[in-house]
Scaffold this active site. Structure first.
Site, PDB file in Angstrom:
ATOM      1  N   TRP A  98      33.590 -13.629 -18.064  1.00 45.69           N
ATOM      2  CA  TRP A  98      33.310 -12.535 -18.176  1.00 45.69           C
ATOM      3  C   TRP A  98      31.981 -12.029 -17.431  1.00 45.69           C
ATOM      4  O   TRP A  98      30.907 -12.947 -17.738  1.00 45.69           O
ATOM      5  CB  TRP A  98      33.278 -11.855 -19.594  1.00 45.69           C
ATOM      6  CG  TRP A  98      33.172 -10.617 -19.870  1.00 45.69           C
ATOM      7  CD1 TRP A  98      33.785  -9.370 -19.074  1.00 45.69           C
ATOM      8  CD2 TRP A  98      32.461  -9.928 -20.831  1.00 45.69           C
ATOM      9  NE1 TRP A  98      33.489  -8.151 -19.554  1.00 45.69           N
ATOM     10  CE2 TRP A  98      32.493  -8.482 -20.566  1.00 45.69           C
ATOM     11  CE3 TRP A  98      31.695 -10.324 -21.847  1.00 45.69           C
ATOM     12  CZ2 TRP A  98      31.909  -7.686 -21.441  1.00 45.69           C
ATOM     13  CZ3 TRP A  98      30.927  -9.520 -22.641  1.00 45.69           C
ATOM     14  CH2 TRP A  98      31.127  -7.915 -22.684  1.00 45.69           C
ATOM     15  N   ASP A 102      33.753 -16.020 -28.244  1.00 43.52           N
ATOM     16  CA  ASP A 102      33.846 -14.903 -27.978  1.00 43.52           C
ATOM     17  C   ASP A 102      35.511 -14.536 -28.041  1.00 43.52           C
ATOM     18  O   ASP A 102      36.401 -14.929 -27.362  1.00 43.52           O
ATOM     19  CB  ASP A 102      33.260 -14.695 -26.590  1.00 43.52           C
ATOM     20  CG  ASP A 102      33.632 -13.106 -26.288  1.00 43.52           C
ATOM     21  OD1 ASP A 102      33.715 -12.136 -27.096  1.00 43.52           O
ATOM     22  OD2 ASP A 102      33.136 -12.666 -25.350  1.00 43.52           O
ATOM     23  N   LYS A 150      40.513  -3.571 -27.646  1.00 44.74           N
ATOM     24  CA  LYS A 150      41.657  -3.833 -26.950  1.00 44.74           C
ATOM     25  C   LYS A 150      42.915  -3.901 -28.044  1.00 44.74           C
ATOM     26  O   LYS A 150      43.601  -3.307 -27.762  1.00 44.74           O
ATOM     27  CB  LYS A 150      41.531  -5.152 -26.162  1.00 44.74           C
ATOM     28  CG  LYS A 150      40.526  -5.623 -25.663  1.00 44.74           C
ATOM     29  CD  LYS A 150      40.289  -5.113 -24.178  1.00 44.74           C
ATOM     30  CE  LYS A 150      38.829  -5.452 -23.935  1.00 44.74           C
ATOM     31  NZ  LYS A 150      38.551  -5.160 -22.131  1.00 44.74           N
TER      32      LYS A 150
HETATM   33  N1  PLP Z   1      34.105 -10.505 -24.166  1.00 46.29           N
HETATM   34  C1  PLP Z   1      35.031 -10.513 -23.394  1.00 46.29           C
HETATM   35  C2  PLP Z   1      35.601 -11.961 -22.522  1.00 46.29           C
HETATM   36  C3  PLP Z   1      35.508  -9.346 -22.713  1.00 46.29           C
HETATM   37  O1  PLP Z   1      36.509  -9.427 -21.748  1.00 46.29           O
HETATM   38  C4  PLP Z   1      35.215  -8.075 -23.062  1.00 46.29           C
HETATM   39  C5  PLP Z   1      35.801  -6.851 -22.706  1.00 46.29           C
HETATM   40  O2  PLP Z   1      36.304  -6.855 -21.688  1.00 46.29           O
HETATM   41  C6  PLP Z   1      34.214  -8.127 -24.301  1.00 46.29           C
HETATM   42  C7  PLP Z   1      33.832  -9.389 -24.798  1.00 46.29           C
HETATM   43  C8  PLP Z   1      33.875  -6.952 -24.972  1.00 46.29           C
HETATM   44  O3  PLP Z   1      34.226  -5.679 -24.809  1.00 46.29           O
HETATM   45  P1  PLP Z   1      33.691  -4.576 -25.883  1.00 46.29           P
HETATM   46  O4  PLP Z   1      32.083  -4.458 -25.756  1.00 46.29           O
HETATM   47  O5  PLP Z   1      34.362  -3.416 -25.148  1.00 46.29           O
HETATM   48  O6  PLP Z   1      34.651  -4.899 -27.095  1.00 46.29           O
END
Ligand code: PLP
Length: 405
Positions: free
Chosen positions: A136, A217, A253
């Site tokens: 990411w 994560d 999500k």
């Molecule tokens: N970690 C990964 C691998 C992700 O793909 C995402 C969102 O795309 C996140 C963390 C964190 O997203 P959010 O801050 O919207 O919960």
């Protein structure tokens, strides 16, 4: 000299840039495969029916006020969130070894976890974290912000469009003892490639041997397979094996609560006493950063997690989302292989899991898709499966077929 003269102009975020280009395109068959949020079969955002129900309950509870939450968050939320990811029968929870703090969604959990490690981890050399190659895009930025240098371990093998398991293992073996490894708990972003249970077993074994720290994560629990427990398997397995670790959890999500920023950081400690000290320091860090986390989304999730009927309904909503994505994978695979006889092997489309799929196409082919067919995707060939639906899947498949011939 003028103020801010030395501030260089930063490039726009690549995903947001992609969305802007898509919006500006007037072609009627245009397709957005960059989006990182669920879309229904009509390409519309979907508010989960269970979330609507929870919102109605909140609205009809006049006793709820707008006071501050405790620094570490809504207690009923943090307790339930820990059980959701670590399991209702988690020994670590029963032994009081888990510290949970409510965070600004998964991003905030990653940040707070990274900040905590930066301050308190027993670093032997440089402050470094091993990230999967690729990962990411926010991961390196988040660690850089707190003075931890990102390094990369091999993960994706472009030849097989699958896991580079040997590369991953040899990186685990050759890293200095006590290294920090960031691991995607399920539905790896951006590749959609996850280790098998057997492979997880081997990874855990080496991490234990080397005393590595697992920075898990988990942004897609339930979204990957459609089953919350199945997607939490790796996390629970590593905790049970005794790997030192933390888990970043997001409800963006799986509850469709993207903008509400609901998440949690769970740090698993060797003892209850250590967990209490960890909690005290996380509180200090959280206080200086956000004082207290936001209430609204946490209240929604708390209701869903603590009411058996709402929880069952949530599971059905999750399988609706995951099921649609899995169906799109099957359909795309079928059109490419059985109808169009597109050159190459496309089995990875059905073997990959979660929101994203690495198609294996190169940057030129990806650019051609955008320029010739008005299909927007990142140049690394990643497509968001949720951007596909019954109206555009055939158009996408034929355009992809044309791009690779
Ligand atoms: N970690 C990964 C691998 C992700 O793909 C995402 C969102 O795309 C996140 C963390 C964190 O997203 P959010 O801050 O919207 O919960």
């Amino acid at each position: 000299s003028e103020l801010w003269q030395n501030v260089p102009l930063a490039p726009p975020d690549s995903i947001f840039k992609l969305t802007a280009a898509y919006k500006a395109d007037t072609y009627d068959k245009k397709v957005n495969l960059g989006v990182g949020a669920y879309r229904d079969d009509n390409d519309k955002p979907w508010v989960l029916p269970v979330v609507r129900k929870a919102e109605e309950i909140i609205l009809n509870t006049p006793a709820l006020d707008h006071e501050y939450l405790p620094i570490t968050g809504l207690p009923e939320f943090t307790v339930a969130a820990a059980k959701l990811i670590l399991g209702p029968d988690s020994r670590a929870i029963a032994e009081g070894r888990v510290t949970t703090v409510q965070t600004i969604s998964g991003t905030g959990a990653n940040h707070l976890g990274a900040l905590f490690l930066s301050r308190f981890y027993s670093w032997t050399g440089n402050k470094e974290v091993y990230l999967s190659d690729p990962t990411w895009a926010n991961h390196p930025a988040i660690f850089n912000n707190v003075g931890i240098n990102p390094l990369y371990y091999p993960y994706y093998d472009p030849k097989t469009i699958g896991l580079n398991f040997d590369g991953f293992l040899s990186s685990l073996k050759s890293a200095p003892s006590g290294s920090v490894f960031l691991i995607h708990a399920c539905a790896h972003n951006p590749t959609g490639v996850d280790p098998t249970r057997e492979q997880w077993g081997k990874i855990a074994e080496i991490m234990l041997e080397k005393g590595h720290y697992g920075f898990f994560d988990c942004a897609y629990q339930g979204f990957a397979s459609g089953d919350l427990d199945n997607d939490a398997w790796a996390v629970r397995f590593f905790v049970e094996k005794g790997v030192n670790m933390l888990v970043c959890q997001s409800f963006a999500k799986n509850a469709g609560l993207y903008g509400e920023r609901v998440g949690a950081l769970h740090i698993v400690s060797p003892s209850k006493e250590a967990a209490e000290r960890v909690k005290s320091q996380l509180s200090v860090l959280q206080r200086s950063e956000i004082s207290n986390p936001p209430t609204y989304g946490a209240r929604i999730v708390t209701l869903i997690l603590n009411d058996p009927a709402l929880f069952e309904e949530w599971k059905r909503d999750i399988s609706t989302m995951a099921g649609r994505i899995i169906n799109m994978r099957k359909e795309l695979h079928k059109i490419l292989t059985e109808e169009l006889h597109t050159p190459g092997n496309w089995d990875h489309i059905v073997n990959q899991i979660g929101m994203f799929s690495f198609t294996g196409i190169n940057p030129e082919q990806s650019k051609a898709l955008t320029e010739k067919a008005h299909i927007y995707l990142t140049t690394n060939g990643r497509i968001s499966m949720t951007g596909l639906n019954h109206n555009n899947i055939r158009y996408f498949a034929t355009s992809l077929d044309a791009a690779v011939r």
